[in-house]
Design an enzyme around this catalytic site. Sequence first.
Site, PDB file in Angstrom:
ATOM      1  N   HIS A  60      35.370  35.760  41.465  1.00 38.43           N
ATOM      2  CA  HIS A  60      33.982  35.424  41.772  1.00 38.43           C
ATOM      3  C   HIS A  60      33.227  35.002  40.530  1.00 38.43           C
ATOM      4  O   HIS A  60      32.536  33.977  40.502  1.00 38.43           O
ATOM      5  CB  HIS A  60      33.273  36.607  42.426  1.00 38.43           C
ATOM      6  N   GLY A 121      34.876  36.565  54.026  1.00 37.86           N
ATOM      7  CA  GLY A 121      33.471  36.266  53.843  1.00 37.86           C
ATOM      8  C   GLY A 121      33.279  34.797  53.531  1.00 37.86           C
ATOM      9  O   GLY A 121      34.213  33.990  53.589  1.00 37.86           O
ATOM     10  N   HIS A 123      32.758  33.071  50.815  1.00 36.58           N
ATOM     11  CA  HIS A 123      33.492  32.448  49.711  1.00 36.58           C
ATOM     12  C   HIS A 123      34.882  32.001  50.153  1.00 36.58           C
ATOM     13  O   HIS A 123      35.343  30.909  49.798  1.00 36.58           O
ATOM     14  CB  HIS A 123      33.620  33.418  48.541  1.00 36.58           C
TER      15      HIS A 123
END
Length: 295
Positions: A60, A121, A123
């Site tokens: 991330h 999710g 992403h």
Amino acid sequence: MTASNPLHDESTTLPGPGAHLDSTAHIMNRISSQLASQLSLVSLDGSRRPHPPALVVVAHGSRDPRALSTVRALLDKVRELRPGLPVHLGHIELNEPLLPDTLASLGDREAILVPLLLSRGYHIKRDIPEMAAESEVRARVAGALGPHPLLVEALYARLVEAGWRTRTDDAVRRRSAVVLAAAGSRDPESKVDTNRTAQLLADRLGVPVVPAYATTAAPTVPDAIRALAARGRTRVAIASYFTAPGRFATECAQAAPWIASAPLGTHPAMAKLLLHRYDQMVATPVTTAPELASA
């Protein structure tokens, strides 16, 4: 560019408290890793690939410098487990190299993108596939790391390192519980994945494990601690369900009424799981879209 998601692992039976790998298991792990390395050189039609697909670990990104150093150390462990496999790092945001830059450096070669993310999710569903689609890389995108027994292995080990006793009497067990502290997401499937991991960890520990979140989702970590205390569970540990140190992990740990484990970080199970997701994608035919199994 072909983007797809891999089979979502069903959990398997986990060893009980105090279980450990014997020398035979270590040998089998080494054989499995070497075999997987050789299989990655073979295409689905049986012909030999000139090179294995590159592994691109997608993190991330964080403003905490400890996160980047942790991720780099984790990738070093992956390289140790699979010598000869090209392993690259790309970030969604905040840190370099950014994923588009990493993909640009690969040209049009084949690559497997494995998100260093613990649940489904936005992403995984949107950001990473869109970045891959804009590159020349022949990329396939793996799913989330969790839920998976290897994550539970790492969570359990981190709790023991923090002071969790592997043997307790019934009276202590009745007062004990764990809050599984995760980042949080608006995607309902993310919560499903975290709930499943919490249940697997509860099965391993023999005490309730309540998922809670640092942001976005409910309950918060302090709310979960209060709810457990109201049920007489006053010996509460925080299990850090984060891949690396950062603000959320620090804030959750500070809320602990007893002990708090370290993030998953460079635990050996994390390196094994990244390679497992890579191997799943290598073994999945490109022309088919595998169905997601329930977690």
